[in-house]
Design an enzyme around this catalytic site. Sequence first.
Site, PDB file in Angstrom:
ATOM      1  CD  GLU A   1      -5.968   5.345  -0.012  1.00 51.47           C
ATOM      2  OE1 GLU A   1      -7.067   5.534  -0.549  1.00 51.47           O
ATOM      3  OE2 GLU A   1      -5.829   5.123   1.200  1.00 51.47           O
TER       4      GLU A   1
ATOM      5  CE1 TYR B   1      -3.311   2.943   1.208  1.00 47.59           C
ATOM      6  CE2 TYR B   1      -1.373   3.594   2.477  1.00 47.59           C
ATOM      7  CZ  TYR B   1      -2.612   3.885   1.958  1.00 47.59           C
ATOM      8  OH  TYR B   1      -3.161   5.125   2.155  1.00 47.59           O
TER       9      TYR B   1
END
Lengths: 394, 292
Positions: free
Chosen positions: A205, A117
């Site tokens: 993101e 991530y």
Amino acid sequence: MKIHEFQAKQLFREAGVPVLEGVVARTAAEAKQAFEKLGQPLAVVKAQIHAGGRGKGHIADNPEQRGVVLVRSADEAEAAAAALLGKTLITIQTGPEGQTVNQVFVEQGCDIARELYMGIVLDRAAARPVLMVSTEGGVEIEKVAEETPELILKEHFDPAVGIEAFQVRKLCKKLGISGPAARSAGKFMAALCRFYVEKDCAMAEINPVVIDSEGRMLALDAKITFDDNALFRNKELLELRDLNEEDPAEVRAADSGLSYVKLDGNIACLVNGAGLAMSTMDIIKYHGGEPANFLDVGGGANTEQVTEAFRILLADPNCKAVLVNIFGGIARCTTIATALIEASKTVGFNVPLVVRLEGTEVEEGRQMLADSDVDVITAVDLTDAAKKVVAAIA
Amino acid sequence: MSILVNSETRVLCQGITGSAGGFHTRGCKEYGTKMVGGVTPGKGGQTAEGLPVFDTVEEAVQETGADATMIFVPPPFAADAILEALDAGIRIIAAITEGVPVLDMVRVYEKVRASDAVLIGPNCPGLITPGECKIGIMPGYIHQPGKVGVMSRSGTLTYEAVWQTSSLKLGQSTCVGLGGDPIVGTNYIDLFKLYENDPQTEAILMIGEIGGSAEEEAAAYVKEHVSKPVAAFIAGRTAPPGKRMGHAGAIISGGKGTATEKVAALEDAGIVVAPTPADMGAAVKEAIDRQG
């Protein structure tokens, strides 16, 4: 302002953040062609909506149909696109009403060695942007932050400089990335941080970021939100805005310089100032009502803006009553009273209207309302206003 | 006494030739603030609102002895205006402008914090010591010299609180609008330090809202370092997550920054939290009574 994944990836490509080849499709036939154009044994068909959680989300009348589909032929790509396009996709972020899929992104597959991530947000307490990386790629990062915060690595950076080389080395060391993958990761992170600053992002993101079998770091997803206050210097981004993804009433309000957020209740409110507008919702709820919206008409609101605000509130089919709460500072009570009288003529109030005025030119404003034909329930203070509006629909 | 500004404070207006700058310079003058000049690049030598206009803040300071400024310049130029005031040695900088890009504030914040100057805002109503000095856009007449220090992230909600404390005859020492943006120059803790040491301030009211963690950090500070009675209110208990509620900084993201968390932290620190915005004045009174 948010944009779609395929748009974000185009910007990534231009900024030197590595992504896979992909083609956007607005019909099933286009999706088929896209697969052929990519010329790979497999591809992924991804629904394009502004909300996350698409892979685990499902189509409204087809609970088995996910928002992200792995396909191995042009016919499969066509079928997947047909199952998504024009349909309503419900994910953890869309709420139960879901969001219509108007386009899909057909992207080539890749041989994944590792999933991570990566995200950049503003750390308000530190007053700096922070690059976050986690080994827990592909899962809900909020959950990771809650349960195992130590798995999220953080490096703050100075926007004028970007991420420093030693910071990248630290991250790679902790993530166990070495060799060619570490070099690729270094370039990736530096480019992403630069992109965040250059385009004035509020959030960037990528979940997941992957390292493929050849040691290349790639962005498999891309969720970007831009700082609305900085769009004046990034005007090219405005072309990427998709009004289909936004609430029509919120768009209409923003066009008139009003700040409006639709909620699920039935008591509409019109207030000056964001803090007071939020508190007005709170006090309605406190006295047993449900607010239908947040609406801040702002400090310098004129009659036209306030009249438009009333139109927006009354156009909501759930609206059973309206509460006007004005503490006049720069905004004058007389402006609100004029707009109220104007709106009652042009829009017409068919629901109870409770008005609480205080502050600049309050006596004149109250007198104007008293002298008009508008059927107003006047309130002396905030509590009185909230109680009266709740009672009006009981 | 009071904090930050008083009857001696000499105030400039950056952006005085704009409509908002001019209008509020007049309002501050009428209130009794010592307005001493204005700054608009390219308009030096003119007069506005009966005050001399200068091209640069440096010149304005040299000529007028100003030690405070209020900034009304448009968002694209606001960060530059703040840095110019800082460079000219201005002590109190109130940035009223709404809509400053947040990365501009990252740059400004670092420089401001490394200096002795105090930046209030941006996206704020300004600050006022009732009866002495009003710098900003708040309606002066609702204030009353007194004993409550009021600080808030919201403008009109502050007026509501001021109105209530005036009605209860508590009055205010100095009211400061911190601003509704994610990064602002001055936070609650900075002001708690000042209020705690100010003899005029006998109680403190902090008005917060959803988003960020400034209220939680302030609560922890109060627990350890503040001896005066403290009351609080948090706006946005009914705000849905992920939606910006007017202010750029008022957003619950990733499940963080909710009103519930903030209220719990404040109560844990012994702060009296008003259940509704109509009870802010009463909460201050209760905080005072509790300490006896």
